[in-house]
Scaffold this active site. Structure first.
Site, PDB file in Angstrom:
ATOM      1  N   LYS A 127     -59.473  65.803 -21.222  1.00 44.35           N
ATOM      2  CA  LYS A 127     -58.099  66.176 -21.598  1.00 44.35           C
ATOM      3  C   LYS A 127     -57.725  65.588 -22.951  1.00 44.35           C
ATOM      4  O   LYS A 127     -56.931  66.168 -23.688  1.00 44.35           O
ATOM      5  CB  LYS A 127     -57.113  65.746 -20.513  1.00 44.35           C
ATOM      6  CG  LYS A 127     -57.348  66.502 -19.220  1.00 44.35           C
ATOM      7  CD  LYS A 127     -56.088  66.944 -18.526  1.00 44.35           C
ATOM      8  CE  LYS A 127     -56.457  68.008 -17.502  1.00 44.35           C
ATOM      9  NZ  LYS A 127     -55.525  68.204 -16.439  1.00 44.35           N
ATOM     10  N   LYS A 134     -65.731  74.285 -14.294  1.00 41.54           N
ATOM     11  CA  LYS A 134     -64.947  74.560 -13.088  1.00 41.54           C
ATOM     12  C   LYS A 134     -63.772  75.494 -13.387  1.00 41.54           C
ATOM     13  O   LYS A 134     -63.248  75.499 -14.508  1.00 41.54           O
ATOM     14  CB  LYS A 134     -64.464  73.250 -12.443  1.00 41.54           C
ATOM     15  CG  LYS A 134     -63.249  72.647 -13.112  1.00 41.54           C
ATOM     16  CD  LYS A 134     -62.527  71.664 -12.184  1.00 41.54           C
ATOM     17  CE  LYS A 134     -61.204  71.292 -12.809  1.00 41.54           C
ATOM     18  NZ  LYS A 134     -60.109  71.120 -11.923  1.00 41.54           N
ATOM     19  N   LYS A 191     -56.746  75.585 -13.989  1.00 40.60           N
ATOM     20  CA  LYS A 191     -55.503  76.225 -14.420  1.00 40.60           C
ATOM     21  C   LYS A 191     -55.166  75.890 -15.858  1.00 40.60           C
ATOM     22  O   LYS A 191     -54.358  76.550 -16.470  1.00 40.60           O
ATOM     23  CB  LYS A 191     -54.343  75.945 -13.467  1.00 40.60           C
ATOM     24  CG  LYS A 191     -54.086  74.519 -13.064  1.00 40.60           C
ATOM     25  CD  LYS A 191     -52.810  74.467 -12.221  1.00 40.60           C
ATOM     26  CE  LYS A 191     -52.966  73.792 -10.883  1.00 40.60           C
ATOM     27  NZ  LYS A 191     -52.819  72.330 -10.925  1.00 40.60           N
TER      28      LYS A 191
HETATM   29  P1  ATP Z   1     -56.501  71.327 -14.199  1.00 39.05           P
HETATM   30  O1  ATP Z   1     -57.839  71.949 -14.224  1.00 39.05           O
HETATM   31  O2  ATP Z   1     -55.508  71.952 -15.082  1.00 39.05           O
HETATM   32  O3  ATP Z   1     -56.563  69.838 -14.323  1.00 39.05           O
HETATM   33  P2  ATP Z   1     -56.691  71.961 -11.519  1.00 39.05           P
HETATM   34  O4  ATP Z   1     -56.856  73.422 -11.485  1.00 39.05           O
HETATM   35  O5  ATP Z   1     -57.888  71.084 -11.394  1.00 39.05           O
HETATM   36  O6  ATP Z   1     -55.894  71.593 -12.793  1.00 39.05           O
HETATM   37  P3  ATP Z   1     -55.245  70.217  -9.753  1.00 39.05           P
HETATM   38  O7  ATP Z   1     -53.846  70.211  -9.358  1.00 39.05           O
HETATM   39  O8  ATP Z   1     -55.676  69.184 -10.704  1.00 39.05           O
HETATM   40  O9  ATP Z   1     -55.646  71.611 -10.376  1.00 39.05           O
HETATM   41  O10 ATP Z   1     -56.133  70.207  -8.453  1.00 39.05           O
HETATM   42  C1  ATP Z   1     -55.629  70.307  -7.148  1.00 39.05           C
HETATM   43  C2  ATP Z   1     -56.756  70.246  -6.153  1.00 39.05           C
HETATM   44  O11 ATP Z   1     -57.587  71.392  -6.308  1.00 39.05           O
HETATM   45  C3  ATP Z   1     -57.652  69.021  -6.325  1.00 39.05           C
HETATM   46  O12 ATP Z   1     -58.052  68.548  -5.056  1.00 39.05           O
HETATM   47  C4  ATP Z   1     -58.821  69.565  -7.062  1.00 39.05           C
HETATM   48  O13 ATP Z   1     -59.981  68.813  -6.829  1.00 39.05           O
HETATM   49  C5  ATP Z   1     -58.929  70.972  -6.477  1.00 39.05           C
HETATM   50  N1  ATP Z   1     -59.576  71.874  -7.411  1.00 39.05           N
HETATM   51  C6  ATP Z   1     -59.167  72.138  -8.673  1.00 39.05           C
HETATM   52  N2  ATP Z   1     -60.006  73.003  -9.263  1.00 39.05           N
HETATM   53  C7  ATP Z   1     -60.962  73.297  -8.345  1.00 39.05           C
HETATM   54  C8  ATP Z   1     -62.114  74.133  -8.365  1.00 39.05           C
HETATM   55  N3  ATP Z   1     -62.428  74.813  -9.427  1.00 39.05           N
HETATM   56  N4  ATP Z   1     -62.873  74.188  -7.249  1.00 39.05           N
HETATM   57  C9  ATP Z   1     -62.533  73.473  -6.150  1.00 39.05           C
HETATM   58  N5  ATP Z   1     -61.476  72.668  -6.075  1.00 39.05           N
HETATM   59  C10 ATP Z   1     -60.693  72.573  -7.150  1.00 39.05           C
END
Ligand code: ATP
Ligand code: LTN
Length: 331
Positions: free
Chosen positions: A113, A197, A200
């Site tokens: 980040k 991965k 968002k």
């Molecule tokens: P960002 O990527 O913007 O940091 P994010 O999409 O990872 O956000 P979070 O709110 O940080 O979203 O994650 C919420 C939950 O979803 C966490 O438990 C995280 O591990 C899970 N998660 C996020 N992305 C994935 C993914 N691609 N596959 C599986 N689990 C995910």
């Protein structure tokens, strides 16, 4: 026997996608019957990068509504907003005083980040201290387990280290929680790039399928999702990372084994497979979207559910903080 406790949160930093659903929310819903489940919207984590106030408010309510639409039941689980429990921040500060700077600087999420944010708006201390607040979110409820996606394992390891450190310095106070990771689906990859991965914060909206995406949008994103060379629909993450990711999504959303899908699609082409995957996602997301629309319309009712959740969570958080303060010698 008393139920074990599970705690987890989702950031209110944007639209939730099927990676969040498969890796996190789906697990919370499964756990709510067996565990004392605390699920929250991490709005204080969202502001570690700049957020527009109106959007933050909307994303926070949306995330809470989506939890409910995915059948998290406030009668079984405690659903709340992180910033409603000020004790998280209080414990977070105390944990900051026990965390070596180097531990925070080496966190993968921080490094990534820092790279992406640094170019945009600069990097602020909150981004570095993100994991100590997360540790506080968790430890304050003394859980046995924390269901998360793979990307959060490093933060959870730090949480365990901090629990051990606090206990050895001030006496047994915190439990060392274990991560609960799905064997499959803990890391759903981006549709535009299967080496990263699904996220968002991706700049490309074709990276993810939002839980609230319209039918046509879902079909379009699946249709243009990258595939691998060769025609076969086979699960092989090394040689066929894109198709393996789509197979994982198909399997976890349908409940069918990957092996069964491989057989079903033996001899069929990518186009047919993608068409069916699009239809499946629409079939599974439509009921969530219908429920979401109903919930989000009645903001008063939603806020009441969140206030009730905060009340239950606060009672536990206050108790932990009282003990923590006494132990470290705060008057
Ligand atoms: P960002 O990527 O913007 O940091 P994010 O999409 O990872 O956000 P979070 O709110 O940080 O979203 O994650 C919420 C939950 O979803 C966490 O438990 C995280 O591990 C899970 N998660 C996020 N992305 C994935 C993914 N691609 N596959 C599986 N689990 C995910
Ligand atoms: N950092 C997490 C969100 C989060 C969280 C937590 C997860 C904040 N606090 C406590 C589990 C437990 C993420 O998914 N990015």
């Amino acid at each position: 026997m008393e139920k074990q406790t599970a705690v987890s949160g989702i950031q209110a930093s944007g639209k939730l996608h099927i990676g969040n659903y498969i890796g996190a929310i789906k697990q919370f819903v499964e756990l709510q019957d067996k565990y004392k489940m605390f699920a929250f919207v991490a709005d204080l984590h969202a502001i570690t990068v700049p957020q527009d106030p109106q959007e933050l408010r909307k994303n926070t309510l949306d995330a809470a509504a989506i939890y409910l639409a995915c059948e998290l039941d406030p009668k079984k689980a405690t659903l709340f907003i992180q910033s409603h429990i000020q004790e998280h921040v209080e414990l977070g500060w105390i944990l900051n005083t026990m965390t070596p700077l180097g531990e925070l600087e080496r966190m993968t999420q921080f490094k990534e980040k820092k790279e992406s944010q640094g170019q945009k708006q600069g990097v602020h201390a909150g981004l570095l201290n993100y994991p100590t607040l997360m540790a506080a979110d968790i430890l304050i409820y003394r859980p046995d387990t924390v269901p998360v996606g793979e990307d959060q394992l490093q933060h959870l390891e730090l949480t365990r280290t901090l629990a051990r450190k606090f206990n050895s310095r001030f006496g047994e106070t915190f439990k060392e929680p274990r991560a609960l990771l799905k064997k499959e689906g803990a890391k759903i990859m981006g549709l535009d790039d299967p080496s990263k991965k699904m996220s968002k914060s991706s700049l490309n909206p074709n990276n993810y399928i939002e839980l609230l995406d319209q039918e046509a949008e879902i079909r379009r994103k699946i249709q243009i999702a990258v595939t691998d060379s060769g025609k076969e629909i086979k699960f092989n993450p090394e040689e066929k990372p894109a198709v393996s990711n789509l197979l994982t999504i198909f399997s976890l959303m349908s409940g069918k084994e990957i092996k069964t899908l491989e057989k079903e699609y033996g001899g069929k082409n990518y186009a047919e497979f993608k068409k069916d995957l699009g239809n499946l996602l629409i079939e599974k997301l439509t009921p969530i979207q219908i429920a979401y629309k109903k919930i989000i319309k009645d903001e008063k009712k939603l806020l009441k559910i969140l206030a009730d959740g905060a009340k239950s969570a606060r009672a536990i958080a206050q108790e932990t903080m009282k003990e923590v303060k006494t132990k470290i010698g705060l008057l």
